[in-house]
Structure formats: structure tokens, C-alpha cells
Design a protein around this motif. Structure first.
Motif, PDB file in Angstrom:
ATOM      1  N   GLY A 193       0.772  -1.118   0.042  1.00  0.00           N
ATOM      2  CA  GLY A 193      -0.126  -0.047  -0.129  1.00  0.00           C
ATOM      3  C   GLY A 193       0.702   1.282  -0.041  1.00  0.00           C
ATOM      4  N   VAL A 194       0.160   2.513  -0.443  1.00  0.00           N
ATOM      5  CA  VAL A 194       0.988   3.544  -0.729  1.00  0.00           C
ATOM      6  C   VAL A 194       0.839   4.384   0.808  1.00  0.00           C
ATOM      7  N   GLY A 195       1.701   5.327   1.028  1.00  0.00           N
ATOM      8  CA  GLY A 195       1.685   6.209   2.139  1.00  0.00           C
ATOM      9  C   GLY A 195       0.571   7.226   1.935  1.00  0.00           C
ATOM     10  N   LEU A 196       0.010   7.806   2.952  1.00  0.00           N
ATOM     11  CA  LEU A 196      -1.216   8.704   2.743  1.00  0.00           C
ATOM     12  C   LEU A 196      -0.882  10.123   1.948  1.00  0.00           C
ATOM     13  N   LEU A 197       0.329  10.757   2.144  1.00  0.00           N
ATOM     14  CA  LEU A 197       0.735  11.746   1.471  1.00  0.00           C
ATOM     15  C   LEU A 197       0.725  11.534   0.182  1.00  0.00           C
ATOM     16  N   ALA A 198       1.556  10.601  -0.115  1.00  0.00           N
ATOM     17  CA  ALA A 198       1.876  10.195  -1.770  1.00  0.00           C
ATOM     18  C   ALA A 198       0.592   9.766  -2.392  1.00  0.00           C
ATOM     19  N   LEU A 199      -0.266   9.096  -1.732  1.00  0.00           N
ATOM     20  CA  LEU A 199      -1.689   8.877  -2.448  1.00  0.00           C
ATOM     21  C   LEU A 199      -2.355   9.877  -2.487  1.00  0.00           C
ATOM     22  N   LEU A 200      -2.785  10.680  -1.760  1.00  0.00           N
ATOM     23  CA  LEU A 200      -3.217  12.147  -1.747  1.00  0.00           C
ATOM     24  C   LEU A 200      -2.930  12.743  -3.018  1.00  0.00           C
ATOM     25  N   GLY A 201      -1.488  12.842  -3.390  1.00  0.00           N
ATOM     26  CA  GLY A 201      -1.107  13.494  -4.475  1.00  0.00           C
ATOM     27  C   GLY A 201      -1.514  13.072  -5.567  1.00  0.00           C
ATOM     28  N   GLU A 202      -1.167  11.737  -5.749  1.00  0.00           N
ATOM     29  CA  GLU A 202      -1.586  10.720  -7.076  1.00  0.00           C
ATOM     30  C   GLU A 202      -3.067  11.075  -7.428  1.00  0.00           C
ATOM     31  N   ILE A 203      -3.932  10.899  -6.286  1.00  0.00           N
ATOM     32  CA  ILE A 203      -5.445  10.819  -6.564  1.00  0.00           C
ATOM     33  C   ILE A 203      -6.014  12.223  -6.639  1.00  0.00           C
ATOM     34  N   ARG A 204      -5.352  13.451  -6.049  1.00  0.00           N
ATOM     35  CA  ARG A 204      -5.483  14.742  -6.286  1.00  0.00           C
ATOM     36  C   ARG A 204      -5.279  15.244  -7.744  1.00  0.00           C
ATOM     37  N   ALA A 205      -4.176  14.608  -8.322  1.00  0.00           N
ATOM     38  CA  ALA A 205      -3.869  14.759  -9.683  1.00  0.00           C
ATOM     39  C   ALA A 205      -4.704  14.042 -10.644  1.00  0.00           C
ATOM     40  N   ALA A 206      -5.543  13.154 -10.451  1.00  0.00           N
ATOM     41  CA  ALA A 206      -6.249  12.479 -11.206  1.00  0.00           C
ATOM     42  C   ALA A 206      -7.793  12.443 -10.992  1.00  0.00           C
ATOM     43  N   VAL A 207      -8.293  12.787 -10.276  1.00  0.00           N
ATOM     44  CA  VAL A 207      -9.650  12.762  -9.886  1.00  0.00           C
ATOM     45  C   VAL A 207     -10.032  13.969  -9.473  1.00  0.00           C
ATOM     46  N   PRO A 208     -11.091  14.570 -10.061  1.00  0.00           N
ATOM     47  CA  PRO A 208     -11.535  16.103  -9.550  1.00  0.00           C
ATOM     48  C   PRO A 208     -12.796  15.777  -8.556  1.00  0.00           C
ATOM     49  N   LEU A 209     -12.433  15.015  -7.516  1.00  0.00           N
ATOM     50  CA  LEU A 209     -13.721  15.079  -6.428  1.00  0.00           C
ATOM     51  C   LEU A 209     -12.839  15.470  -5.027  1.00  0.00           C
ATOM     52  N   PRO A 210     -13.850  15.990  -4.212  1.00  0.00           N
ATOM     53  CA  PRO A 210     -13.306  16.199  -2.714  1.00  0.00           C
ATOM     54  C   PRO A 210     -12.889  14.903  -2.015  1.00  0.00           C
ATOM     55  N   LEU A 211     -11.613  15.089  -1.397  1.00  0.00           N
ATOM     56  CA  LEU A 211     -11.124  14.007  -0.939  1.00  0.00           C
ATOM     57  C   LEU A 211     -10.788  13.927   0.726  1.00  0.00           C
ATOM     58  N   VAL A 212     -11.155  13.051   1.283  1.00  0.00           N
ATOM     59  CA  VAL A 212     -11.162  12.921   2.799  1.00  0.00           C
ATOM     60  C   VAL A 212      -9.903  12.145   3.176  1.00  0.00           C
ATOM     61  N   ALA A 213      -8.882  12.469   3.805  1.00  0.00           N
ATOM     62  CA  ALA A 213      -7.602  11.895   3.992  1.00  0.00           C
ATOM     63  C   ALA A 213      -7.827  10.903   5.485  1.00  0.00           C
ATOM     64  N   ALA A 214      -7.133   9.789   5.202  1.00  0.00           N
ATOM     65  CA  ALA A 214      -7.393   8.782   6.374  1.00  0.00           C
ATOM     66  C   ALA A 214      -6.163   7.996   6.491  1.00  0.00           C
ATOM     67  N   GLY A 215      -5.593   7.750   7.555  1.00  0.00           N
ATOM     68  CA  GLY A 215      -4.407   7.066   7.741  1.00  0.00           C
ATOM     69  C   GLY A 215      -3.362   7.471   8.753  1.00  0.00           C
ATOM     70  N   GLY A 216      -3.355   6.925  10.016  1.00  0.00           N
ATOM     71  CA  GLY A 216      -2.257   7.406  10.807  1.00  0.00           C
ATOM     72  C   GLY A 216      -2.444   8.708  11.546  1.00  0.00           C
ATOM     73  N   LEU A 217      -3.494   9.464  11.302  1.00  0.00           N
ATOM     74  CA  LEU A 217      -3.670  10.979  11.791  1.00  0.00           C
ATOM     75  C   LEU A 217      -3.698  10.839  13.293  1.00  0.00           C
ATOM     76  N   MET A 218      -3.085  11.765  13.899  1.00  0.00           N
ATOM     77  CA  MET A 218      -3.268  11.610  15.434  1.00  0.00           C
ATOM     78  C   MET A 218      -3.455  13.009  16.024  1.00  0.00           C
ATOM     79  N   ARG A 219      -2.709  14.067  15.227  1.00  0.00           N
ATOM     80  CA  ARG A 219      -2.668  15.209  15.790  1.00  0.00           C
ATOM     81  C   ARG A 219      -2.974  16.422  14.914  1.00  0.00           C
ATOM     82  N   GLY A 220      -3.316  17.361  15.298  1.00  0.00           N
ATOM     83  CA  GLY A 220      -3.577  18.761  14.334  1.00  0.00           C
ATOM     84  C   GLY A 220      -2.673  18.841  13.355  1.00  0.00           C
TER      85      GLY A 220
END
Length: 349
Positions: A193-220
Motif C-alpha cells: 500500500g501507498v502512504g497517505l501523503l503520496a496517495l493524496l497527491g496521486e489521486i488529487r492529480a487524477a480525480v476532480p472530487l473532494p478528498l477525505v484523508a485517512a491513515g495514521g492521523l493523530m495530531r492537528g
């Protein structure tokens, strides 16, 4: 849709739907009351229990919330492997003095009945895991005013969900606790599997939909990072597990920061599908032998996991946790949302 996502909660903080009891009405209401988005997890529940939890949540808050559904799963490629795994677990059955469960309880998780119930009594948001519904189902939710979000773990899954008509995507990085929400379970891709930040970048560049990020987030500050990377909101699961309102077992909550548990791993040991949890004896003894067979293995081991909890033995429990589990804070959920919001502000988010 971006405006609709923003209207769901005052803060870009979503509480993840965690099947198995953690995401209960008390937790979802506390999160919603503090300005986040609370979620219920319909997975593994009969449709009547889902309805009861929705009613219970509505009785606690008038704020928007979400409900998560599991997509039906295909039969295992090798049914005999499930029987072989059951033989391997005979010693566990003896250890906990409980029989193994019936692996053939059903692979559809009452999906159609739950969809029908949510169309008849709409909720603000429905998300999906282990696949994306077909266009007809997504269109039906749109007609009753329900927003839809598909969990995705690759660009290909994101593109498919976009074509089907999902309103948004929950982008799940490999750091996430619990099950990886892959649309197709391919043993050949375990651990890739791909890490969250890298995956966000890949999908942001490919799909024009709002994204909700999930994976290991514990701090503001981490939430600020994913918002800067293009997400509209962040979904946190492990961060809320230790809250007093969470329905997670007390042993599970304690294990999150117990130094005896040295880290997490993706394993099929408890469910037959890759899921991230704290490494314990059960995973070490059986993980490498568990077949690709979900939810058959989940039902096979369910009694063992419950018996281990009753016996006070976390070494036999499925201690789902994301990679950031050591940053857990056992605060009331509302206070945790406020603290996350303060940290997000301090980070410039």
C-alpha cells in the motif's frame, strides 16, 4: 460537493467508522457536538441494529453524521484453505474453551437491506468500504439527498468511484488501522500500500472530487499537512479509540500505549483480509498461515476474539490500530476534537 462536505461539520475533522463496536452513538454524538463529523459503522450489524444506532444518535444530536456500509464480497478463491485454517486454530479453540465460528454466515453483510433502510430513512452521508456501489445505488442516494463517499486505496479505485458517481473519496493510506479498504483483495499486493501523503497527491492529480484523508492521523499538525496536500477533511480512527465514549474494549484502549506492544502490522490472521493491528501472540502464531478469505475467517475467529476479551487476554484479541497509536490521548471525545482544532490552528491549517 466541496460546499456540501464543508456543511457537514464546522471543523474538517471526521471520526472514522470503526466496525466492531468502537463507533457507537455516544462517540459519534460527542464528536458532532464539538464540531466534527461523527460516524456510525454498520458493518457486522443486522439492519435492525443499524436502525437502532441511527435512532440513538439522532436522540443525542441534531448535527449531521455518517453511516458506513461494507460492500458484499466474492467467495474465497480456495474454500479448502478456510477449512485448513480452522484445523490450525483448534488449539486456540481449546485455549479459550470456545468453538470456532461458522465461516459461512454470509458474505454480503445484509448490504441490500441496509441500503434499502437508508434510502427509506435517509441520513446526511453514507460511506462505503471494500468497494464502490454501482451507479444506480449512488444515484438513488443522491435522489434522497444523501451524500456518498467511497473508500479508496489506489488511483484506479478512485477513478472507478468517480465514474460510478460517488460524491467524494475517502483516501486511505497504508498507515491506517483496521482493514485496508481495497476494492479487490489481491494477496499478491499485501504490504504494498501507498502512504497517505503520496496517495493524496496521486489521486488529487487524477480525480476532480473532494478528498477525505485517512491513515495514521493523530495530531492537528498532521491534519494540517493533509489539508495542505489537497484534502477537504481528515478522518481519524485510532485517535478516538481511547476516548471514554468509544465502545472499544478497555484492554484494546490500554494496549494502544502499552510498551509491551511494540508496533503494528498488516495481517490476515483475524479476518482473512489485510488489516493493521498491534502485533500480539495470535498474529505471530497464525498470521502467515491465514488465507485470503474474508469475511469467512472473520466469522471463524469471532468467538475466539470474544473469549480472549472475556479472559482479559489481549494476546488473542484483534487490537486494530494505526501506525500513530502511541500518540493516543484518552480524552473525552469532545475535548479531543477541541484540542485537535487548536493544534490545527497552531499549524496554520
Amino acid at each position: 460537493m466541496s460546499a456540501a462536505v464543508a456543511a457537514l461539520s464546522r471543523l474538517p475533522l471526521w471520526q472514522a467508522p470503526m466496525a466492531g463496536g468502537a463507533s457507537c452513538p455516544e462517540l459519534a454524538a460527542a464528536v458532532a457536538g464539538a464540531g466534527g463529523l461523527g460516524f456510525l459503522a454498520a458493518g457486522y450489524k443486522p439492519v435492525e441494529a443499524m436502525r437502532a444506532e441511527i435512532s440513538g444518535l439522532r436522540g443525542r444530536t441534531g448535527r449531521p453524521f455518517g453511516v458506513n456500509l461494507f460492500l458484499p464480497q466474492p467467495p474465497p478463491a480456495d474454500p479448502a484453505a478456510v477449512a485448513d485454517y480452522a484445523l490450525r486454530l483448534a488449539d486456540e479453540s481449546a485455549r479459550y474453551r470456545t468453538p470456532l465460528g461458522d465461516p459461512d454466515r454470509g458474505a454480503d453483510d445484509a448490504y441490500e437491506a441496509k441500503v434499502a433502510a437508508l434510502l427509506a430513512d435517509p441520513v446526511p452521508l453514507v460511506s462505503f468500504t471494500f468497494g464502490c456501489p454501482d451507479a444506480e445505488v449512488l444515484a438513488a442516494f443522491a435522489r434522497v439527498g444523501t451524500l456518498t463517499v467511497a473508500t479508496v486505496t489506489t488511483v484506479a479505485e478512485a477513478l472507478a468511484a468517480h465514474r460510478a458517481g460517488a460524491d467524494g473519496l475517502c483516501v486511505q493510506g497504508v498507515e491506517a488501522g483496521g482493514h485496508q479498504g481495497t476494492h479487490r483483495d489481491d494477496p499478491g499486493t499485501d504490504g504494498r500500500g501507498v502512504g497517505l501523503l503520496a496517495l493524496l497527491g496521486e489521486i488529487r492529480a487524477a480525480v476532480p472530487l473532494p478528498l477525505v484523508a485517512a491513515g495514521g492521523l493523530m495530531r492537528g499538525s498532521q491534519v494540517a499537512a493533509v489539508l495542505a496536500a489537497g484534502a477537504s477533511a481528515a478522518q481519524l480512527g485510532t485517535a478516538f479509540l481511547a476516548c471514554p465514549e468509544s465502545g472499544a474494549n478497555a484492554l484494546h484502549k490500554q494496549a494502544l500505549t502499552d510498551p509491551a506492544f511494540e508496533g503494528t502490522v498488516l495481517t490476515r490472521a483475524f479476518s482473512g483480509r489485510p488489516a493493521r493491528g498491534l502485533v500480539n501472540r495470535f498474529i505471530e502464531d497464525h498470521g502467515r498461515f491465514a488465507p485470503s478469505a474474508y469475511p469467512q475467517v472473520h466469522y471463524l475467529t469471532s468467538g475466539l476474539r470474544q473469549a480472549a476479551a472475556r479472559a482479559g487476554d489481549p494476546q488473542g484479541m484483534a487490537l486494530w490500530a494505526g501506525q500513530g497509536h502511541r500518540l493516543s490521548r484518552p480524552l473525552p471525545a469532545g475535548r479531543l476534537v477541541e484540542l485537535l482544532a487548536d493544534e490545527l490552528d497552531a499549524a496554520g491549517g
